[in-house]
Enzyme design. Structure first.
Site, PDB file in Angstrom:
ATOM      1  N   TRP A 202     108.499  46.609  36.522  1.00  0.00           N
ATOM      2  CA  TRP A 202     108.119  47.131  35.210  1.00  0.00           C
ATOM      3  C   TRP A 202     108.492  46.181  34.075  1.00  0.00           C
ATOM      4  O   TRP A 202     108.005  46.337  32.963  1.00  0.00           O
ATOM      5  CB  TRP A 202     108.803  48.474  34.939  1.00  0.00           C
ATOM      6  N   ASN A 203     109.365  45.199  34.327  1.00  0.00           N
ATOM      7  CA  ASN A 203     109.899  44.463  33.166  1.00  0.00           C
ATOM      8  C   ASN A 203     108.940  43.440  32.594  1.00  0.00           C
ATOM      9  O   ASN A 203     109.033  43.081  31.431  1.00  0.00           O
ATOM     10  CB  ASN A 203     111.243  43.821  33.508  1.00  0.00           C
TER      11      ASN A 203
ATOM     12  N   LYS B  10     100.066  47.095  43.573  1.00  0.00           N
ATOM     13  CA  LYS B  10     100.731  48.350  43.227  1.00  0.00           C
ATOM     14  C   LYS B  10     101.733  48.051  42.110  1.00  0.00           C
ATOM     15  O   LYS B  10     102.794  47.484  42.352  1.00  0.00           O
ATOM     16  CB  LYS B  10     101.471  48.962  44.419  1.00  0.00           C
ATOM     17  N   PRO B  11     101.412  48.410  40.886  1.00  0.00           N
ATOM     18  CA  PRO B  11     102.334  48.165  39.770  1.00  0.00           C
ATOM     19  C   PRO B  11     103.472  49.175  39.774  1.00  0.00           C
ATOM     20  O   PRO B  11     103.405  50.177  40.496  1.00  0.00           O
ATOM     21  CB  PRO B  11     101.449  48.346  38.545  1.00  0.00           C
ATOM     22  N   ALA B  12     104.499  48.906  38.983  1.00  0.00           N
ATOM     23  CA  ALA B  12     105.596  49.861  38.837  1.00  0.00           C
ATOM     24  C   ALA B  12     105.081  51.117  38.160  1.00  0.00           C
ATOM     25  O   ALA B  12     104.213  51.065  37.290  1.00  0.00           O
ATOM     26  CB  ALA B  12     106.720  49.243  38.006  1.00  0.00           C
TER      27      ALA B  12
ATOM     28  N   GLY C  17     110.780  42.250  42.502  1.00  0.00           N
ATOM     29  CA  GLY C  17     111.575  43.435  42.216  1.00  0.00           C
ATOM     30  C   GLY C  17     113.001  43.224  42.648  1.00  0.00           C
ATOM     31  O   GLY C  17     113.468  42.080  42.765  1.00  0.00           O
TER      32      GLY C  17
ATOM     33  N   GLU D 108     110.314  37.611  45.017  1.00  0.00           N
ATOM     34  CA  GLU D 108     110.952  37.220  43.760  1.00  0.00           C
ATOM     35  C   GLU D 108     111.907  38.346  43.423  1.00  0.00           C
ATOM     36  O   GLU D 108     111.477  39.424  42.991  1.00  0.00           O
ATOM     37  CB  GLU D 108     109.887  37.040  42.675  1.00  0.00           C
TER      38      GLU D 108
ATOM     39  N   CYS E 242     114.872  38.986  35.166  1.00  0.00           N
ATOM     40  CA  CYS E 242     115.567  38.512  36.360  1.00  0.00           C
ATOM     41  C   CYS E 242     116.325  37.229  36.112  1.00  0.00           C
ATOM     42  O   CYS E 242     117.196  36.851  36.872  1.00  0.00           O
ATOM     43  CB  CYS E 242     114.562  38.298  37.474  1.00  0.00           C
TER      44      CYS E 242
ATOM     45  N   GLU F  86     123.836  42.925  39.068  1.00  0.00           N
ATOM     46  CA  GLU F  86     122.862  42.588  38.039  1.00  0.00           C
ATOM     47  C   GLU F  86     122.954  43.627  36.916  1.00  0.00           C
ATOM     48  O   GLU F  86     122.711  44.807  37.144  1.00  0.00           O
ATOM     49  CB  GLU F  86     121.472  42.583  38.655  1.00  0.00           C
TER      50      GLU F  86
END
Ligand code: NAD
Ligand SMILES: O=C[C@H](O)CS(=O)(=O)O
Length: 482
Positions: free
Chosen positions: A156-157, A180-182, A233, A255, A289, A386
């Site tokens: 989503w970021n 498939k997006p968030a 993600g 990633e 990230c 994180e």
């Protein structure tokens, strides 16, 4: 949302060139992180719709891969031009669903478009080889071919760039793709699909499925027609999806998460380091990230850096992404705010000292004050986990060997940064850091022409650059007897 082109605001999935609802007609809400209000709904799809999309991508593959590289390049170039022409609408949609300031959203749209532009050009440079034959009666040739039906699962970021960073090389290579997006940010993905359709990307080549992540992911990782998964993600989800791909031996690009160190040596330009630190830490409210997770500052410049950095951070403007001048938008969910607060409370309970911020903001649903904490020491959770929020922990160090050891003491290896004006040190430290990317005297390293990716548990493969298309290709060897 008032858009110049209302057609870009889509609330249906895009499969096989058709805008469609879930078979069950069930929907998912899309929330504005600044207000908590429901701004849209998208289909709550599952395995059946994922299979439909995969089969559509497979049916579209022969014709798409049969196009010449130049034909695919032209269509991708048109997609790039349409994204550019609609950047204002796309940025507003992104701020609406993700919360980042409009100026940052515009920057992401341009970044997303740059991958489409770049791979429209790379499409025409997928060269093979002619190998000098060891026997006179044979000729040896190597050709590059599209791997086939691909799947992408994205976060989503960066709801646009993380899609084009996968779809552009896939389509350039001659592959088809199911995205498939968030669930937090599907609107940007669906707007990209609308523009893909206008650009002439044929039905079935680019598909967007929204809904039950685990159910859709089960098909994207397990269906035999899917030859490759590209995931962006968290590391825990990346591990899971990689294991789910094992049953059908899919090629996997990952990633994943990061734990970026930012090192300020005693010979650094401290003012430049402060400016770099602001960008590297607080971009997207710290939700990237490659955001700095740990600051290591040499004893000799610790107090100067800490004071100057904290003073600048205290001036950062927090607010709605639509407010002019906002620099720090809301975090994506209340759960994200709670996680940041939990890590901060753990650090202060163990002796860390707040220099700026240090709390969520009462007036906002999901706002968190940009924060700097000093006297951070090993054993505090935020050095190993994180943060994914606007909190900057500062740790002292006294030697080059010590700080390289501290910086490398993590399961992650995505981005790293350091400031030094000593050329010998720059080479030594850049080579010693176990990271996929190293920023030297800069806090901003991402672009479409450089290989983006990590080592260790930050991922597999690279995106962007001339390397980013490799994972969408197979290498075929032809041995021809005369
Ligand atoms: N390395 C990079 O380029 C990069 C870029 C952006 C974000 N990230 C990482 O992503 C994380 C933040 O993004 P996030 O919260 O969306 O990550 P996430 O792992 O929770 O979700 C990422 C995507 O995976 C999907 N997903 C989650 N569980 C799934 C399952 N069981 N099956 C199938 N799909 C599933 C989600 O719906 C989403 O689309 C951070 O760790 C960040 O570091 C990495
Ligand atoms: O966080 C995800 C993105 O990869 C960050 S960047 O804009 O590519 O640096």
């Amino acid at each position: 949302m008032n858009l110049k082109d209302q057609q870009l605001f889509r609330q249906q999935a895009y499969i096989d060139g058709a805008w469609c609802d879930a078979e069950s007609r069930a929907t998912l809400p899309v929330l504005d992180p600044a207000t908590g209000e429901t701004i849209a709904t998208v289909p709550l799809m599952g395995e059946a719709e994922a299979i439909w999309a995969i089969e559509a991508a497979n049916a579209a593959l022969p014709a798409w891969k049969a196009k010449t590289a130049k034909e695919r390049a032209k269509i991708l170039r048109r997609w790039f031009e349409l994204i550019e022409q609609n950047e204002d609408d796309l940025a507003r949609l992104m701020t609406w669903e993700q919360g980042k300031p409009v100026a940052e959203a515009l920057g992401e749209i341009r970044y997303a478009a740059s991958f489409v532009e770049w791979f429209s050009e790379e499409a025409k440079r997928l060269y093979g080889d002619v190998i000098p034959s060891p026997s006179a009666d044979k000729r040896l040739v190597v050709v590059r071919e599209p791997i086939g039906v691909c799947a992408a699962i994205t976060p989503w970021n960066f709801p646009a760039a993380m899609i084009t960073r996968k779809a552009a090389p896939a389509l350039a290579a001659g592959c088809t793709i199911v995205v498939k997006p968030a669930n937090e940010t599907p609107l940007s993905a669906l707007a990209l699909a609308e523009l893909a359709e206008r650009a002439g990307i044929p039905a079935g080549v680019f598909n967007v499925v929204t809904g039950d992540s685990a159910a859709i992911g089960k098909q994207l990782t397990g269906h035999p027609l899917v030859r490759k998964l590209s995931f962006t993600g968290s590391t825990p989800v990346g591990r899971l999806l990689m294991s789910q791909c094992a049953g059908t031996i899919k090629k996997v690009s990952l990633e994943l998460g990061g734990n970026a160190p930012f090192i300020v040596f005693d010979d650094a330009d401290v003012d430049a380091a402060v400016e770099g630190a602001l960008i590297a830490k607080y971009r997207n409210a710290g939700q990237t990230c490659v955001c700095v997770n740990r600051f290591y500052v040499h004893d000799a410049v610790y107090d100067e850096f800490a004071e100057k950095f904290a003073n600048k951070v205290a001036e950062l403007r927090v607010g709605s992404g639509f407010e002019p001048g906002t620099q720090i938008g809301p975090l994506i969910t209340a759960k994200a705010v709670a996680k940041v607060q939990e890590l901060l409370d753990d650090a202060t309970a163990k002796g860390a000292r707040v220099l700026a911020g240090g709390h969520s903001l009462a007036e906002g649903v999901q706002y968190f004050a940009p924060t700097v904490i000093a006297d951070v020491k090993p054993g505090m959770r935020l050095l190993d986990e994180e943060i994914f929020g606007p909190v900057a922990p500062i740790v002292r160090f006294s030697s080059e060997d010590e700080v390289v050891r501290l910086a490398n003491d993590t399961i992650y290896g995505l981005a790293s940064y350091f400031y030094s004006r000593d050329i010998g040190r720059a080479w030594r430290v850049a080579e010693a850091l176990e990271y996929g990317m190293v920023g030297i005297n800069t806090g901003l390293i991402s672009n479409e022409v450089a290989p983006f990716g990590g080592v260790k548990q930050s991922g597999l493969g690279r995106e962007g650059s001339k390397y980013g298309i490799e994972d969408y290709l197979e290498t075929k060897y032809l041995c021809m007897a005369l």
